[in-house]
Write an enzyme that holds these catalytic residues in place. Structure first.
Site, PDB file in Angstrom:
ATOM      1  N   ASP A  50      10.224 -42.120 -34.892  1.00 36.63           N
ATOM      2  CA  ASP A  50      10.504 -43.061 -35.982  1.00 36.63           C
ATOM      3  C   ASP A  50      10.722 -42.253 -37.252  1.00 36.63           C
ATOM      4  O   ASP A  50       9.898 -41.402 -37.605  1.00 36.63           O
ATOM      5  CB  ASP A  50       9.337 -44.029 -36.185  1.00 36.63           C
ATOM      6  CG  ASP A  50       9.591 -44.993 -37.341  1.00 36.63           C
ATOM      7  OD1 ASP A  50      10.399 -45.929 -37.163  1.00 36.63           O
ATOM      8  OD2 ASP A  50       8.998 -44.799 -38.420  1.00 36.63           O
ATOM      9  N   GLU A  88      15.718 -44.495 -33.211  1.00 35.75           N
ATOM     10  CA  GLU A  88      16.310 -45.770 -33.608  1.00 35.75           C
ATOM     11  C   GLU A  88      17.805 -45.586 -33.875  1.00 35.75           C
ATOM     12  O   GLU A  88      18.219 -44.569 -34.430  1.00 35.75           O
ATOM     13  CB  GLU A  88      15.634 -46.296 -34.871  1.00 35.75           C
ATOM     14  CG  GLU A  88      14.201 -46.744 -34.656  1.00 35.75           C
ATOM     15  CD  GLU A  88      13.564 -47.184 -35.962  1.00 35.75           C
ATOM     16  OE1 GLU A  88      13.155 -48.345 -36.063  1.00 35.75           O
ATOM     17  OE2 GLU A  88      13.472 -46.345 -36.875  1.00 35.75           O
ATOM     18  N   CYS A 103       3.753 -55.147 -32.561  1.00 35.67           N
ATOM     19  CA  CYS A 103       2.551 -54.430 -32.157  1.00 35.67           C
ATOM     20  C   CYS A 103       2.846 -53.675 -30.862  1.00 35.67           C
ATOM     21  O   CYS A 103       3.367 -54.252 -29.900  1.00 35.67           O
ATOM     22  CB  CYS A 103       1.391 -55.400 -31.949  1.00 35.67           C
ATOM     23  SG  CYS A 103      -0.123 -54.607 -31.335  1.00 35.67           S
ATOM     24  N   CYS A 106       0.068 -55.452 -27.968  1.00 34.80           N
ATOM     25  CA  CYS A 106       0.230 -56.809 -27.452  1.00 34.80           C
ATOM     26  C   CYS A 106       1.663 -57.331 -27.563  1.00 34.80           C
ATOM     27  O   CYS A 106       1.958 -58.429 -27.090  1.00 34.80           O
ATOM     28  CB  CYS A 106      -0.736 -57.766 -28.166  1.00 34.80           C
ATOM     29  SG  CYS A 106      -0.279 -58.141 -29.879  1.00 34.80           S
ATOM     30  N   CYS A 160      -2.247 -55.398 -36.434  1.00 32.92           N
ATOM     31  CA  CYS A 160      -1.711 -56.574 -35.756  1.00 32.92           C
ATOM     32  C   CYS A 160      -2.513 -57.821 -36.109  1.00 32.92           C
ATOM     33  O   CYS A 160      -3.749 -57.835 -36.014  1.00 32.92           O
ATOM     34  CB  CYS A 160      -1.726 -56.344 -34.244  1.00 32.92           C
ATOM     35  SG  CYS A 160      -1.040 -57.735 -33.306  1.00 32.92           S
ATOM     36  N   CYS A 213      -3.884 -59.215 -32.217  1.00 31.07           N
ATOM     37  CA  CYS A 213      -4.935 -58.546 -31.434  1.00 31.07           C
ATOM     38  C   CYS A 213      -5.802 -57.613 -32.267  1.00 31.07           C
ATOM     39  O   CYS A 213      -6.812 -57.100 -31.772  1.00 31.07           O
ATOM     40  CB  CYS A 213      -4.315 -57.768 -30.275  1.00 31.07           C
ATOM     41  SG  CYS A 213      -3.386 -56.295 -30.774  1.00 31.07           S
ATOM     42  N   ASP A 240       4.177 -45.942 -38.802  1.00 34.21           N
ATOM     43  CA  ASP A 240       5.312 -45.208 -38.245  1.00 34.21           C
ATOM     44  C   ASP A 240       5.046 -44.784 -36.797  1.00 34.21           C
ATOM     45  O   ASP A 240       5.962 -44.783 -35.972  1.00 34.21           O
ATOM     46  CB  ASP A 240       5.618 -43.981 -39.102  1.00 34.21           C
ATOM     47  CG  ASP A 240       6.144 -44.357 -40.486  1.00 34.21           C
ATOM     48  OD1 ASP A 240       6.722 -45.456 -40.607  1.00 34.21           O
ATOM     49  OD2 ASP A 240       5.980 -43.567 -41.431  1.00 34.21           O
TER      50      ASP A 240
END
Length: 229
Positions: free
Chosen positions: A34, A118, A185, A188, A204, A207, A214
């Site tokens: 990332d 990405e 997340c 989850c 998150c 969860c 990052d």
């Protein structure tokens, strides 16, 4: 042939005789990457890489030189000297950035058979938000600041460096859609913009999973790559 200030450079394209290896030395290794503005590179294994490309002293000198340049007459000898000094500061910054992305790309491609990044259109991302007189842009200063950060961290240069090193290591570079990687997340899979508490922190809302934002995004990039594969 190219010129940078008072320096001239000649580039040659040669065939070095190297062929892309049929298999990477670590064929089962993979990492998600990332690219950020707080930290230049964060990996799915928790590794983070960053570097300062301009020292505080150089930042002050660059600002002073810009102010000096604004007061000088166009075409004057003193203005030319100031321009040379400004280019020297920028050249050192570019050299450090080039060194950083080359070093980082080499480490990633050498250690991993697959590197997921990405799929970012940095040219579109760094366009000005000023708009026109009839349709002025919004949050222009914030967008300009983000543009500078993206360009400063060398996002596009890193991708080019990765693709270049991959040819010598047999590494596969996979581009993954960037949508929601920073809001999802990695545990989850819940997507919620509120989970991104800050530029550096992810927690998150479903969860409770918490880690560097990052690194969380890098894990999502790697997962997305495996789905594509």
């Amino acid at each position: 042939m190219s010129r940078d200030g008072q320096h001239w450079y000649v580039s040659f394209l040669v065939d070095d005789g190297h062929a892309t290896p049929g298999q990477h030395p670590a064929p089962n290794s993979a990492v998600g990457v990332d690219r950020g503005v707080a930290v230049a590179v964060a990996c799915s294994d928790g590794t983070m890489r960053d570097r300062q490309f301009r020292t505080p002293g150089e930042t002050r000198r660059h600002r002073v030189l810009q102010q000096k340049l604004a007061r000088q007459a166009r075409g004057s000898t003193n203005r030319k000297k100031t321009l040379v000094a400004l280019r020297q500061v920028k050249r050192r910054e570019r050299d450090r950035r080039h060194d950083f992305v080359s070093w980082t790309a080499n480490r990633l491609a050498t250690r991993h058979a697959l590197v997921a990044v990405e799929d970012l259109r940095t040219r579109n991302m760094t366009r000005s938000a000023k708009g026109t007189i009839d349709a002025p842009g919004s949050k222009v200063k914030q967008k300009a600041g983000l543009n500078r950060s993206v360009l400063d961290k060398g996002w596009h240069k890193l991708q080019l460096a990765l693709e270049n090193v991959a040819r010598y290591r047999g590494t596969r570079i996979v581009k993954v859609p960037a949508a929601y990687t920073s809001q999802r997340c990695s545990v989850c899979r819940r997507v919620d913009p509120e989970s991104r508490e800050s530029q550096a922190r992810f927690r998150c809302t479903a969860c409770g999973h918490a880690e560097n934002a990052d690194v969380n995004a890098a894990k999502n990039v790697l997962r997305g790559c495996r789905k594509i594969s």
